[in-house]
Design an enzyme around this catalytic site. Sequence first.
Site, PDB file in Angstrom:
ATOM      1  N   LYS A  89       2.903   3.529 -13.577  1.00 18.07           N
ATOM      2  CA  LYS A  89       2.217   3.324 -12.300  1.00 18.07           C
ATOM      3  C   LYS A  89       3.179   3.446 -11.124  1.00 18.07           C
ATOM      4  CE  LYS A  89       0.164  -0.403  -9.552  1.00 18.07           C
ATOM      5  NZ  LYS A  89       1.324  -0.724  -8.692  1.00 18.07           N
ATOM      6  N   ARG A 141      -0.892  -0.394  -1.153  1.00 19.71           N
ATOM      7  CA  ARG A 141       0.499  -0.548  -0.736  1.00 19.71           C
ATOM      8  C   ARG A 141       1.299   0.741  -0.927  1.00 19.71           C
ATOM      9  NH1 ARG A 141       3.587  -4.255   1.175  1.00 19.71           N
ATOM     10  NH2 ARG A 141       5.836  -4.080   0.937  1.00 19.71           N
ATOM     11  N   ASP A 166      -0.608  -6.447  -3.850  1.00 22.20           N
ATOM     12  CA  ASP A 166      -0.619  -7.781  -4.435  1.00 22.20           C
ATOM     13  C   ASP A 166      -0.252  -8.853  -3.408  1.00 22.20           C
ATOM     14  OD1 ASP A 166      -1.316  -7.102  -7.019  1.00 22.20           O
ATOM     15  OD2 ASP A 166       0.737  -6.688  -7.608  1.00 22.20           O
TER      16      ASP A 166
END
Length: 435
Positions: free
Chosen positions: A22, A97, A121
Amino acid sequence: MASFRVEGGHKLKGEIIPQGAKNEALQILCAVLLTSEKVTIHKIPNIRDVNKLIELLADMGVKVHKLGPESYEFQADEVNLDYLETEDFLKKASALRGSVMILGPLLARFGKGKLSKPGGDKIGRRRMDTHFFGFQKLGAQFHYDAKNEIFHIDGKNLKGTYMLLDEASVTGTANIVMAAVLAEGRTTIYNAACEPYLQQLCDMLNRMGAKITGVGSNLLHIDGVTQLGGTSHTMLPDMIEIGSFIGMAAMTQSEITIKDCQIHRLGIIPETFRRMGIQMEFRGDDIYIPSQRHYEIETFIDGSILTVADQIWPGFTPDLLSIVLVTATQAKGTVLVHQKMFESRLFFVDKLIDMGAQIILCDPHRATVIGLDRKYPLRGIRMTSPDIRAGVALLIAAMSANGVSIIDNIEQIDRGYQHIDERLNALGARIERIS
């Protein structure tokens, strides 16, 4: 909002292939903006954050062609810079983000960039200063509209320079590298991040025609070129998934084989889990985890309690501290988990305590876990996933617990783990996705 209904107490057995990384994907995808030629990328994980970034690139005018389940072709030959001025762009970029890493390529190739404050997050302060410090050192002009939380950057005529970063930020280093590859002259970045993700990005850029040396170290030299070409790139397996599966196997007493791990790129991750008492065997590039009734945490040589702390690469990645913490709850022994980088990342331990774990939260950065050696199994409860990594730690806890657990807000888990319920159910887990 979706939830997982998890029936605990089932052992897993079989083989599992980790998804593409990721954290690498978010960098590599942004790099397609650096060239007008075609870029083919393989092993792209089908997860929410990555899919949102691909959608954002398409909205910007990048041609996106899906070649297969994990392969895409991109061509940024008709980027629509006017789209950056729209509310739609600011809204979509703020939800992700990783979107901050489009700034470096935009500055390098088009001389300007704009972005609303990125999301992600809620794990504590995640400052953007390193990104903008690097851009400014290269000659960009920076303005932050505090009222609307919008970053404006003018990056015409970037010039190479020397910079010493105040933190070895992975995304910050990636952004600066992508801005510097087309800047005039030589850029030297000291205290650069050197994670495998960053190495992969630099290797890809060099294949596109960039001139980057020092890859794999914290001292990078970048000699600017006038343009970059197309390339093909295959991403690494996700080291965070691999570590999660190791901890999951131990907690659920499962016998699994994690396939195609590129073990030589995992750093000290396997050794850290070995120090937690988890047995594993390297079989070629696969990691075999036998079923273990007991696993015992090591102490330091002088007999003091083991401390596992996050560090910059090649130290232990902060993304796996949540997995270490939950795995320790059923080990024999005690460990101090020290999360240095983010002050809110350990707050999920209250759910584990409700499940019966013995954990002392010393402060926002440190938790002492007293392993129960399976004498007192965790019990199923209802809980909420606060972020990607804590969400999977709670999933592991629920899979090992007695009874049924409900995990709410699993959109957080979906942001980072590809079809995790389906893949684990194929090994024998009992995870149901419910509304």
